[in-house]
Write a protein that holds these residues in place. Sequence first.
Motif, PDB file in Angstrom:
ATOM      1  N   LEU A  12       1.393   5.240   0.181  1.00 37.55           N
ATOM      2  CA  LEU A  12       0.703   6.374   0.801  1.00 37.55           C
ATOM      3  C   LEU A  12       1.410   7.684   0.464  1.00 37.55           C
ATOM      4  O   LEU A  12       2.651   7.735   0.438  1.00 37.55           O
TER       5      LEU A  12
ATOM      6  N   LEU B 275      -2.075   0.605  -4.974  1.00 42.35           N
ATOM      7  CA  LEU B 275      -2.178  -0.686  -4.298  1.00 42.35           C
ATOM      8  C   LEU B 275      -1.580  -1.761  -5.199  1.00 42.35           C
ATOM      9  O   LEU B 275      -1.872  -1.795  -6.401  1.00 42.35           O
TER      10      LEU B 275
ATOM     11  N   VAL C 128       0.864  -1.176   0.000  1.00 41.78           N
ATOM     12  CA  VAL C 128       0.000   0.000   0.000  1.00 41.78           C
ATOM     13  C   VAL C 128       0.902   1.227   0.000  1.00 41.78           C
ATOM     14  O   VAL C 128       1.664   1.439   0.944  1.00 41.78           O
TER      15      VAL C 128
ATOM     16  N   ILE D 122      -4.056   6.654   0.196  1.00 39.45           N
ATOM     17  CA  ILE D 122      -3.578   5.566  -0.657  1.00 39.45           C
ATOM     18  C   ILE D 122      -3.501   6.068  -2.095  1.00 39.45           C
ATOM     19  O   ILE D 122      -4.493   6.512  -2.661  1.00 39.45           O
TER      20      ILE D 122
ATOM     21  N   ILE E 179      -7.794   3.111  -3.693  1.00 39.65           N
ATOM     22  CA  ILE E 179      -7.065   4.350  -3.941  1.00 39.65           C
ATOM     23  C   ILE E 179      -7.961   5.515  -3.543  1.00 39.65           C
ATOM     24  O   ILE E 179      -9.148   5.537  -3.862  1.00 39.65           O
TER      25      ILE E 179
ATOM     26  N   TRP F 211      -9.731  -1.728   1.144  1.00 40.29           N
ATOM     27  CA  TRP F 211      -9.000  -0.496   0.858  1.00 40.29           C
ATOM     28  C   TRP F 211      -9.023  -0.206  -0.625  1.00 40.29           C
ATOM     29  O   TRP F 211      -8.960  -1.113  -1.454  1.00 40.29           O
TER      30      TRP F 211
ATOM     31  N   VAL G  14      -5.538  -6.189   1.709  1.00 43.37           N
ATOM     32  CA  VAL G  14      -6.134  -5.087   0.940  1.00 43.37           C
ATOM     33  C   VAL G  14      -7.567  -5.429   0.561  1.00 43.37           C
ATOM     34  O   VAL G  14      -8.488  -4.633   0.750  1.00 43.37           O
TER      35      VAL G  14
END
Length: 116
Positions: free
Chosen positions: A66, A75, A64, A72, A108, A106, A101
Amino acid sequence: MKKITLFLEGKAIDKQLEIFVADTFFTRFKGLLGTRLLPEHEGLLLRGCNSVHMLGMRYALDIVYLDSTGTIVKLVENLRPWQISFCRQAQDTLEVNCGTVRSAGWKIGDRLELHN
């Protein structure tokens, strides 16, 4: 290494998820090399890092990326041993178990908050 708690948009993701912080040259350099497995409830945050190599690793990871606000920006699921990944706009990189993920949902644009 320091441990932190991970939150998504102000809500706890998983009380059992322990994130260890690698914020020195040595801890980033070593990362997870030499480990046989990353426990499901753990992750590694590489501060000031926008690339990951899996050279010498024994297992795959979800990666991930950041930005400086914890948002994010990329990924990568199931990055396997001997592969490399990077993201120019990333400030930090979070390594977690494969499937994390997807199971956490999760995407973007989600913002992860990291608290001591």
